[in-house]
Write a protein that holds these residues in place. Structure first.
Motif, PDB file in Angstrom:
ATOM      1  N   TYR A  82       0.833  -1.191   0.000  1.00  0.00           N
ATOM      2  CA  TYR A  82       0.000   0.000   0.000  1.00  0.00           C
ATOM      3  C   TYR A  82       0.877   1.253   0.000  1.00  0.00           C
ATOM      4  O   TYR A  82       0.662   2.189  -0.774  1.00  0.00           O
ATOM      5  CB  TYR A  82      -0.898   0.042   1.245  1.00  0.00           C
ATOM      6  N   ALA A  83       1.848   1.266   0.899  1.00  0.00           N
ATOM      7  CA  ALA A  83       2.697   2.443   1.052  1.00  0.00           C
ATOM      8  C   ALA A  83       3.544   2.693  -0.193  1.00  0.00           C
ATOM      9  O   ALA A  83       3.619   3.820  -0.697  1.00  0.00           O
ATOM     10  CB  ALA A  83       3.597   2.279   2.278  1.00  0.00           C
ATOM     11  N   ILE A  84       4.181   1.652  -0.713  1.00  0.00           N
ATOM     12  CA  ILE A  84       5.086   1.831  -1.850  1.00  0.00           C
ATOM     13  C   ILE A  84       4.321   2.207  -3.111  1.00  0.00           C
ATOM     14  O   ILE A  84       4.708   3.120  -3.847  1.00  0.00           O
ATOM     15  CB  ILE A  84       5.919   0.544  -2.077  1.00  0.00           C
ATOM     16  N   ASN A  85       3.217   1.521  -3.388  1.00  0.00           N
ATOM     17  CA  ASN A  85       2.432   1.851  -4.580  1.00  0.00           C
ATOM     18  C   ASN A  85       1.825   3.252  -4.480  1.00  0.00           C
ATOM     19  O   ASN A  85       1.725   3.972  -5.481  1.00  0.00           O
ATOM     20  CB  ASN A  85       1.323   0.817  -4.801  1.00  0.00           C
ATOM     21  N   GLY A  86       1.408   3.644  -3.273  1.00  0.00           N
ATOM     22  CA  GLY A  86       0.907   5.001  -3.092  1.00  0.00           C
ATOM     23  C   GLY A  86       1.979   6.033  -3.388  1.00  0.00           C
ATOM     24  O   GLY A  86       1.707   7.073  -3.996  1.00  0.00           O
ATOM     25  N   TRP A  87       3.202   5.740  -2.976  1.00  0.00           N
ATOM     26  CA  TRP A  87       4.307   6.661  -3.224  1.00  0.00           C
ATOM     27  C   TRP A  87       4.622   6.754  -4.718  1.00  0.00           C
ATOM     28  O   TRP A  87       4.845   7.838  -5.245  1.00  0.00           O
ATOM     29  CB  TRP A  87       5.543   6.211  -2.452  1.00  0.00           C
ATOM     30  N   PHE A  88       4.623   5.611  -5.396  1.00  0.00           N
ATOM     31  CA  PHE A  88       4.843   5.615  -6.849  1.00  0.00           C
ATOM     32  C   PHE A  88       3.820   6.530  -7.537  1.00  0.00           C
ATOM     33  O   PHE A  88       4.160   7.331  -8.407  1.00  0.00           O
ATOM     34  CB  PHE A  88       4.718   4.210  -7.424  1.00  0.00           C
ATOM     35  N   LEU A  89       2.552   6.389  -7.162  1.00  0.00           N
ATOM     36  CA  LEU A  89       1.504   7.194  -7.792  1.00  0.00           C
ATOM     37  C   LEU A  89       1.694   8.680  -7.501  1.00  0.00           C
ATOM     38  O   LEU A  89       1.466   9.528  -8.361  1.00  0.00           O
ATOM     39  CB  LEU A  89       0.126   6.736  -7.319  1.00  0.00           C
ATOM     40  N   GLY A  90       2.075   9.005  -6.268  1.00  0.00           N
ATOM     41  CA  GLY A  90       2.342  10.388  -5.936  1.00  0.00           C
ATOM     42  C   GLY A  90       3.494  10.970  -6.744  1.00  0.00           C
ATOM     43  O   GLY A  90       3.532  12.174  -7.020  1.00  0.00           O
ATOM     44  N   MET A  91       4.427  10.120  -7.146  1.00  0.00           N
ATOM     45  CA  MET A  91       5.557  10.533  -7.977  1.00  0.00           C
ATOM     46  C   MET A  91       5.194  10.545  -9.456  1.00  0.00           C
ATOM     47  O   MET A  91       6.078  10.625 -10.312  1.00  0.00           O
ATOM     48  CB  MET A  91       6.735   9.580  -7.741  1.00  0.00           C
ATOM     49  N   GLN A  92       3.906  10.463  -9.758  1.00  0.00           N
ATOM     50  CA  GLN A  92       3.374  10.493 -11.128  1.00  0.00           C
ATOM     51  C   GLN A  92       3.806   9.262 -11.926  1.00  0.00           C
ATOM     52  O   GLN A  92       3.918   9.293 -13.153  1.00  0.00           O
ATOM     53  CB  GLN A  92       3.814  11.770 -11.870  1.00  0.00           C
ATOM     54  N   ASN A  93       4.078   8.175 -11.231  1.00  0.00           N
ATOM     55  CA  ASN A  93       4.532   6.938 -11.860  1.00  0.00           C
ATOM     56  C   ASN A  93       3.473   5.865 -11.672  1.00  0.00           C
ATOM     57  O   ASN A  93       3.395   5.216 -10.628  1.00  0.00           O
ATOM     58  CB  ASN A  93       5.864   6.493 -11.243  1.00  0.00           C
ATOM     59  N   ALA A  94       2.644   5.678 -12.695  1.00  0.00           N
ATOM     60  CA  ALA A  94       1.609   4.646 -12.628  1.00  0.00           C
ATOM     61  C   ALA A  94       2.089   3.320 -13.209  1.00  0.00           C
ATOM     62  O   ALA A  94       1.426   2.295 -13.046  1.00  0.00           O
ATOM     63  CB  ALA A  94       0.364   5.111 -13.377  1.00  0.00           C
ATOM     64  N   ARG A  95       3.230   3.335 -13.886  1.00  0.00           N
ATOM     65  CA  ARG A  95       3.730   2.113 -14.539  1.00  0.00           C
ATOM     66  C   ARG A  95       4.199   1.083 -13.511  1.00  0.00           C
ATOM     67  O   ARG A  95       3.928  -0.111 -13.660  1.00  0.00           O
ATOM     68  CB  ARG A  95       4.877   2.442 -15.483  1.00  0.00           C
ATOM     69  N   TYR A  96       4.902   1.527 -12.500  1.00  0.00           N
ATOM     70  CA  TYR A  96       5.432   0.570 -11.535  1.00  0.00           C
ATOM     71  C   TYR A  96       4.329  -0.122 -10.725  1.00  0.00           C
ATOM     72  O   TYR A  96       4.383  -1.348 -10.538  1.00  0.00           O
ATOM     73  CB  TYR A  96       6.445   1.250 -10.620  1.00  0.00           C
ATOM     74  N   PRO A  97       3.324   0.609 -10.216  1.00  0.00           N
ATOM     75  CA  PRO A  97       2.220  -0.108  -9.572  1.00  0.00           C
ATOM     76  C   PRO A  97       1.529  -1.090 -10.512  1.00  0.00           C
ATOM     77  O   PRO A  97       1.091  -2.165 -10.090  1.00  0.00           O
ATOM     78  CB  PRO A  97       1.263   1.023  -9.162  1.00  0.00           C
TER      79      PRO A  97
END
Length: 434
Positions: A140-155
């Motif tokens: 939850y935490a890591i994927n939320g951080w990816f999205l906040g960094m405008q990175n939807a590819r990694y999640p």
């Protein structure tokens, strides 16, 4: 703007749709076993873990909003420390969940009315899957951080890998090894830890330079922690109301008998499948609204809201049309038990209306999370749960039976969308640049 939205939304849609696909496969696997109580056990087990894990959904939502605003402000240190604080909280609560698992199980089964067979197999499922808590909350935490960094590819990559592996393991354990709910639980456990391992690998690979901004001295900074917990407190309350509603729905379905429980479980899967699709645009809204709020770009913020709604509501309308046309054929994918299919068809009209009705609440959630305006979200959910869902059920159940559950759920979604629409001009759309 459409390109930015789609660049964020499409990966989110792909990854989100793999989540209900996993649920659909699990439902189909046990739905074709000889007895309906296996399907009931998976449904109740899922409900219990939704209550446990979804309650910590703030670890993704709050992390996304705060990180996106730090990204918009070009504050690298705060971005990294937001992730560190989220992982710290995830680790603490994971430890408590595992430590208190016996109490959690006893309370869960005391609250839920189920047949002895359903309870027996749900306990088997629970005792295995509970140990996935650290991996689940950490993701939850890591994927939320990816999205906040405008990175939807990694999640997207992590979620597709995790759920594809989970599906493969479930099929292997249930069909090849002849297991039942224990096979589904073991598959979930293994897949969760494989998923977080991949997420950490991607994090280190892509953001090694960002991680150098970690500063132990500011991890427990009072002002930052106050903001983190203030935002997440409201999201937590909001999420508890959501979990309560869905858990209440499942528990009352169980009290109507195993056949209605199985039928309602399938229909709820159909609601969730569409919600994850619409949430692709809600997640895009989280990322963009947070970014534009952080960088003080109000015009772009309003434009992002407009186009996210056009796309998201459009998906809801399309899904309603598909359900209206293919109804019984869709149900046959999930089970071959004719009693379950016939029961589901008696209340299928609510499932046709569901995607369109729900789309507004899902999208507003994304907008308010990105803006970290969480008080209206909390208030909206309390109103929808206590003021609409519960009265609708208790007033209607004597006359409508199972229909009362679905009427209450539909009214709940309508109330969420309506109240957030009411709050939007004050909290989102009339904000001025500073």
């Amino acid at each position: 703007m459409n390109r930015k939205i789609l660049n964020l939304a499409i990966p989110n849609i792909i990854s989100n749709l793999s989540v209900p696909l996993l649920g659909a496969v699990d439902t189909a696997l046990v739905g074709h076993l000889e007895d309906a109580y296996y399907l009931g056990a998976i449904s109740l087990g899922g409900m219990i873990f939704n209550f446990i894990f979804w309650g910590f959904g703030f670890l993704r939502m709050g992390t996304t909003g705060i990180t996106a605003q730090a990204y918009g402000e070009e504050n690298k240190t705060e971005s990294v420390m937001t992730l560190a604080r989220a992982l710290m909280v995830a680790g603490l609560f994971s430890f408590l969940i595992i430590l208190l698992q016996a109490w959690i199980a006893d309370i869960s089964f005391w609250l839920v009315e189920a047949s002895p067979e359903v309870e027996r197999y749900t306990r088997i499922y629970f005792d295995i899957r509970i140990y996935s808590a650290p991996a689940t909350l950490g993701l939850y935490a890591i994927n939320g951080w990816f999205l906040g960094m405008q990175n939807a590819r990694y999640p997207m990559i992590v979620t597709i890998f995790l759920n594809a592996l989970n599906i493969a393991l479930d099929v292997y354990f249930v069909y090849a090894l002849g297991m039942h709910v224990d096979g589904v639980a073991i598959g979930t456990l293994i897949a969760r830890y494989a998923g977080i391992s991949l997420a950490v690998t991607l994090l280190i690979y892509k953001y090694r330079d960002w991680l150098k901004g970690y500063a132990q001295t500011v991890l427990l900074e009072v002002k930052a922690l106050k903001k983190f917990f203030s935002v997440n407190r409201d999201i937590f309350i909001r999420t508890l109301c959501l979990i309560f509603t869905f858990s209440f729905f499942t528990a009352k379905s169980a009290s109507f008998g195993d056949v209605i429980l199985a039928a309602n479980s399938i229909l709820l899967q159909l609601w969730m499948m569409v919600s994850y699709g619409i949430d692709g645009f809600a997640y895009a809204a989280e990322s963009l609204i947070g970014r534009y709020k952080g960088s003080r770009q109000q015009k772009r913020l309003k434009l992002a809201v407009k186009y996210c709604f056009i796309w998201g509501v459009g998906i809801g309308v399309l899904a309603s049309a598909i359900y209206a046309v293919f109804n019984v054929h869709i149900l046959e994918i999930f089970t071959d038990q004719q009693k379950v299919i016939a029961t589901a068809m008696t209340v299928f009209a609510w499932t046709i209306a569901g995607p369109t009705v729900s789309s507004f609440s899902y999208l507003w959630d994304g907008v308010f999370i990105g803006a970290t305006e969480t008080i209206p979200m909390r208030n909206s959910m309390i109103i929808a749960t206590i003021g609409c869902f519960l009265p609708a059920y208790f007033i209607g159940v004597e006359f409508l039976g199972n229909h009362a559950l679905w009427f209450a759920m539909t009214l709940f979604m309508l109330a969420r969308g309506a109240t957030l629409t009411y709050y939007a001009p004050r909290y989102i759309l009339k904000t001025v640049d500073t």
